[in-house]
Design a protein around this motif. Sequence first.
Motif, PDB file in Angstrom:
ATOM      1  N   LYS A 193      42.602  60.211 -22.092  1.00 11.14           N
ATOM      2  CA  LYS A 193      42.781  61.596 -21.639  1.00 11.14           C
ATOM      3  C   LYS A 193      42.700  61.708 -20.122  1.00 11.14           C
ATOM      4  CE  LYS A 193      41.075  64.964 -24.044  1.00 11.14           C
ATOM      5  NZ  LYS A 193      40.185  65.914 -24.766  1.00 11.14           N
ATOM      6  N   HIS A 194      42.613  60.540 -19.450  1.00 11.56           N
ATOM      7  CA  HIS A 194      42.538  60.521 -17.978  1.00 11.56           C
ATOM      8  C   HIS A 194      41.359  61.365 -17.483  1.00 11.56           C
ATOM      9  CE1 HIS A 194      46.444  58.534 -17.891  1.00 11.56           C
ATOM     10  NE2 HIS A 194      46.903  59.472 -18.717  1.00 11.56           N
ATOM     11  N   ILE A 195      40.214  61.138 -18.121  1.00  7.21           N
ATOM     12  CA  ILE A 195      38.983  61.863 -17.750  1.00  7.21           C
ATOM     13  C   ILE A 195      38.137  60.954 -16.877  1.00  7.21           C
ATOM     14  CG2 ILE A 195      36.840  62.896 -18.611  1.00  7.21           C
ATOM     15  CD1 ILE A 195      38.352  63.690 -21.130  1.00  7.21           C
ATOM     16  N   GLU A 196      37.675  61.489 -15.768  1.00  7.09           N
ATOM     17  CA  GLU A 196      36.824  60.734 -14.849  1.00  7.09           C
ATOM     18  C   GLU A 196      35.360  60.985 -15.211  1.00  7.09           C
ATOM     19  OE1 GLU A 196      35.788  60.339 -10.085  1.00  7.09           O
ATOM     20  OE2 GLU A 196      37.147  61.907 -10.803  1.00  7.09           O
ATOM     21  N   LEU A 197      34.619  59.899 -15.464  1.00  8.72           N
ATOM     22  CA  LEU A 197      33.198  59.985 -15.745  1.00  8.72           C
ATOM     23  C   LEU A 197      32.405  59.775 -14.461  1.00  8.72           C
ATOM     24  CD1 LEU A 197      32.792  58.093 -19.147  1.00  8.72           C
ATOM     25  CD2 LEU A 197      32.290  60.484 -18.712  1.00  8.72           C
ATOM     26  N   GLN A 247      34.552  54.587 -22.529  1.00 11.64           N
ATOM     27  CA  GLN A 247      35.542  54.303 -21.488  1.00 11.64           C
ATOM     28  C   GLN A 247      36.963  54.411 -22.030  1.00 11.64           C
ATOM     29  OE1 GLN A 247      35.299  53.976 -18.306  1.00 11.64           O
ATOM     30  NE2 GLN A 247      33.057  53.972 -18.148  1.00 11.64           N
ATOM     31  N   GLY A 248      37.187  53.871 -23.218  1.00 13.50           N
ATOM     32  CA  GLY A 248      38.536  53.906 -23.793  1.00 13.50           C
ATOM     33  C   GLY A 248      38.985  55.325 -24.070  1.00 13.50           C
ATOM     34  N   MET A 306      42.879  67.454 -20.241  1.00 11.92           N
ATOM     35  CA  MET A 306      43.470  66.235 -19.666  1.00 11.92           C
ATOM     36  C   MET A 306      43.286  66.265 -18.150  1.00 11.92           C
ATOM     37  SD  MET A 306      44.867  64.418 -22.154  1.00 11.92           S
ATOM     38  CE  MET A 306      46.089  63.419 -21.323  1.00 11.92           C
ATOM     39  N   ASN A 307      43.068  65.068 -17.590  1.00 10.77           N
ATOM     40  CA  ASN A 307      42.939  64.905 -16.130  1.00 10.77           C
ATOM     41  C   ASN A 307      41.766  65.728 -15.569  1.00 10.77           C
ATOM     42  OD1 ASN A 307      45.369  63.255 -15.887  1.00 10.77           O
ATOM     43  ND2 ASN A 307      46.505  65.155 -16.247  1.00 10.77           N
ATOM     44  N   SER A 308      40.695  65.833 -16.355  1.00 11.62           N
ATOM     45  CA  SER A 308      39.508  66.544 -15.860  1.00 11.62           C
ATOM     46  C   SER A 308      38.395  65.526 -15.620  1.00 11.62           C
ATOM     47  CB  SER A 308      39.072  67.610 -16.873  1.00 11.62           C
ATOM     48  OG  SER A 308      38.696  67.013 -18.099  1.00 11.62           O
ATOM     49  N   LYS A 309      37.189  65.998 -15.499  1.00 14.78           N
ATOM     50  CA  LYS A 309      36.073  65.082 -15.252  1.00 14.78           C
ATOM     51  C   LYS A 309      34.839  65.537 -16.028  1.00 14.78           C
ATOM     52  CE  LYS A 309      34.828  67.527 -10.970  1.00 14.78           C
ATOM     53  NZ  LYS A 309      34.639  67.378  -9.513  1.00 14.78           N
ATOM     54  N   ILE A 310      33.940  64.573 -16.233  1.00 15.64           N
ATOM     55  CA  ILE A 310      32.655  64.844 -16.878  1.00 15.64           C
ATOM     56  C   ILE A 310      31.560  64.290 -15.979  1.00 15.64           C
ATOM     57  CG2 ILE A 310      31.173  64.343 -18.868  1.00 15.64           C
ATOM     58  CD1 ILE A 310      33.679  64.131 -20.572  1.00 15.64           C
ATOM     59  N   ILE A 311      30.551  65.126 -15.708  1.00 18.76           N
ATOM     60  CA  ILE A 311      29.448  64.720 -14.820  1.00 18.76           C
ATOM     61  C   ILE A 311      28.189  64.511 -15.658  1.00 18.76           C
ATOM     62  CG2 ILE A 311      28.006  65.361 -12.861  1.00 18.76           C
ATOM     63  CD1 ILE A 311      30.314  67.109 -11.858  1.00 18.76           C
ATOM     64  N   ILE A 312      27.608  63.310 -15.548  1.00 23.23           N
ATOM     65  CA  ILE A 312      26.334  63.003 -16.198  1.00 23.23           C
ATOM     66  C   ILE A 312      25.298  62.852 -15.092  1.00 23.23           C
ATOM     67  CG2 ILE A 312      25.110  61.455 -17.752  1.00 23.23           C
ATOM     68  CD1 ILE A 312      27.898  60.532 -18.713  1.00 23.23           C
ATOM     69  N   VAL A 321      21.442  61.261 -29.102  1.00 24.37           N
ATOM     70  CA  VAL A 321      21.634  62.552 -28.449  1.00 24.37           C
ATOM     71  C   VAL A 321      22.714  62.451 -27.378  1.00 24.37           C
ATOM     72  CG1 VAL A 321      20.556  64.231 -26.891  1.00 24.37           C
ATOM     73  CG2 VAL A 321      19.330  63.445 -28.924  1.00 24.37           C
ATOM     74  N   LEU A 322      22.570  61.454 -26.513  1.00 20.49           N
ATOM     75  CA  LEU A 322      23.533  61.277 -25.424  1.00 20.49           C
ATOM     76  C   LEU A 322      24.933  60.977 -25.959  1.00 20.49           C
ATOM     77  CD1 LEU A 322      23.607  61.321 -22.360  1.00 20.49           C
ATOM     78  CD2 LEU A 322      23.165  58.861 -22.359  1.00 20.49           C
ATOM     79  N   TYR A 323      25.004  60.187 -27.025  1.00 23.82           N
ATOM     80  CA  TYR A 323      26.290  59.846 -27.627  1.00 23.82           C
ATOM     81  C   TYR A 323      26.980  61.109 -28.152  1.00 23.82           C
ATOM     82  CZ  TYR A 323      29.735  57.548 -30.647  1.00 23.82           C
ATOM     83  OH  TYR A 323      30.913  57.150 -31.240  1.00 23.82           O
ATOM     84  N   ASN A 324      26.254  61.949 -28.880  1.00 19.72           N
ATOM     85  CA  ASN A 324      26.847  63.165 -29.445  1.00 19.72           C
ATOM     86  C   ASN A 324      27.291  64.144 -28.363  1.00 19.72           C
ATOM     87  OD1 ASN A 324      26.413  62.192 -31.992  1.00 19.72           O
ATOM     88  ND2 ASN A 324      24.633  63.472 -32.424  1.00 19.72           N
ATOM     89  N   LEU A 325      26.483  64.261 -27.292  1.00 17.39           N
ATOM     90  CA  LEU A 325      26.857  65.176 -26.211  1.00 17.39           C
ATOM     91  C   LEU A 325      28.107  64.688 -25.470  1.00 17.39           C
ATOM     92  CD1 LEU A 325      23.353  66.136 -24.706  1.00 17.39           C
ATOM     93  CD2 LEU A 325      24.790  67.484 -26.256  1.00 17.39           C
ATOM     94  N   LEU A 326      28.172  63.377 -25.208  1.00 20.10           N
ATOM     95  CA  LEU A 326      29.364  62.828 -24.539  1.00 20.10           C
ATOM     96  C   LEU A 326      30.601  62.923 -25.439  1.00 20.10           C
ATOM     97  CD1 LEU A 326      28.079  59.666 -22.624  1.00 20.10           C
ATOM     98  CD2 LEU A 326      29.297  61.608 -21.649  1.00 20.10           C
ATOM     99  N   ASP A 327      30.410  62.688 -26.723  1.00 21.97           N
ATOM    100  CA  ASP A 327      31.522  62.786 -27.669  1.00 21.97           C
ATOM    101  C   ASP A 327      32.094  64.202 -27.675  1.00 21.97           C
ATOM    102  OD1 ASP A 327      33.201  61.765 -29.744  1.00 21.97           O
ATOM    103  OD2 ASP A 327      31.987  62.883 -31.175  1.00 21.97           O
TER     104      ASP A 327
END
Length: 473
Positions: free
Chosen positions: A343-347, A337-338, A382-388, A368-374
């Motif tokens: 980077k103003h990224i929306e999860l 979250q931090g 900046m100001n983009s998003k990540i979809i899980i 696995v999930l940690y490395n992929l999210l990292d």
Amino acid sequence: MKNSILTKFFIGYFSFAVFGFMIITYWSTNLIYNHLLKENVEELSAYSQIIADDISNAMNNSGDEILDNCSFFQNFKPLKNYNVTILDSNKKIVYATDKSGNLNNTTPTVVNDFNPSVYSHDKHQINNFYNIYKTKIISVMNPISNSDTTYGYVVTHMPRYVVKESSYDITFIIYVTYIIILALSLIIFFNFMWFIYLPLKQIRLAAMEYAKGNFEYDGLKVNNDDEIGDVASSLKYMSKQLNNSRKYQKNFISNISHDFRSPLTSIKGYLEAMIDGTIPPEDHSKYLSIVLSEANRLEKLTSGLRELNSWNSTGPELLFEEFNMENVIASTVETFQGSCEKKHIELIIQFPQKHYNVCADKGKIEQVLYNLLDNAIKFSNMNSKIIIKLYNKGDKVYCSVKDFGMGIPSTSLDKIWQRFYKTDLSRGRDKTGSGIGLSIVKEIILAHNETIDVISTEGVGTEFVFSIKKAKS
């Protein structure tokens, strides 16, 4: 010097030709000769018996007691090339024919040495018949008898060379047939040369070049659609893999040197600057924090290496358990979250309506999930998003991590799983990455007998999708 396969094959072929010739010469010739001799002796014996019976009948009908007065001889004509010699009981020659012209000039009228008993064993004799004939002849004897009285003897002859010539004629046919067979067998020899020896020679030369380290040798041109072709293809594939391994080793050393040198250079530079006074004491705290960050980076790098090297050839050891994948995703997302806020990224998290537990090593799947999210956060704009996204398909649960960042070049998609590999585009942005995160991800997923795929478009974004098996309950 070692004999080649071709030499051994030629020796075997030559031995076959020589022994075959010897067998025909010594065994077949004798076998044919003995067979023809037996047939001719049987014919002579039958012919001699007929003559003896006819003479005996003629004597009984005429009442003659002397053979040369029998009416039988007036119309007698020998058959074939047979000669006939008739002797009376006193061994006197009373009648003789000579169709071969082999009689000696001095033919005796009485053959004192004539012994009928010598014909009882083999039924025939091969000689010059008591020097009457110039050459050796085959003789068969039958007595002229009536009841217990023997009036004389019928001896039929034929030249031995007739049998030998017949034997040679048949043997000649066998020789010709044998030569034809040898000529046709050369087809096997040339097939061996073309399909076995020459490809093996190429494979041998290629293997020697590969042993020298010349993995780019391209002299292996074997296209056989058989086991030898499979060996050649496997050898080519091996050389390609070894060549790639050598290139990978060079890149590995280059990358690890770069990743170790950068933090070490920073640590050394800041410490020297603090010691010589370039950095004033009041700023020590600030730069010590940087030094600590670089040290943590080195520690993370060495920890990842130690973890990879501790795994055996089958991958990491797994402790399977049943757990809820949604909880794992939620707890991992909280960790970032931090970083996302900076980077103003929306999860965005998308869970399926129907929930299934999975069976896997929970700690490894979290890694696995940690490395992929990292990675996704690191290379997102900046100001983009990540979809899980989590979804069900068959007996699998699929997890997708999609970012909208810089993407991966198509030429690098197959290489991102290699240890310490970084794309040229990522080198400027990935200052803290170790280059082994995706290697660990791949090893963990393969150890679970699952799959992980990547879809990426340069400048658009990247999506990683991996599968986990549903729990039976």
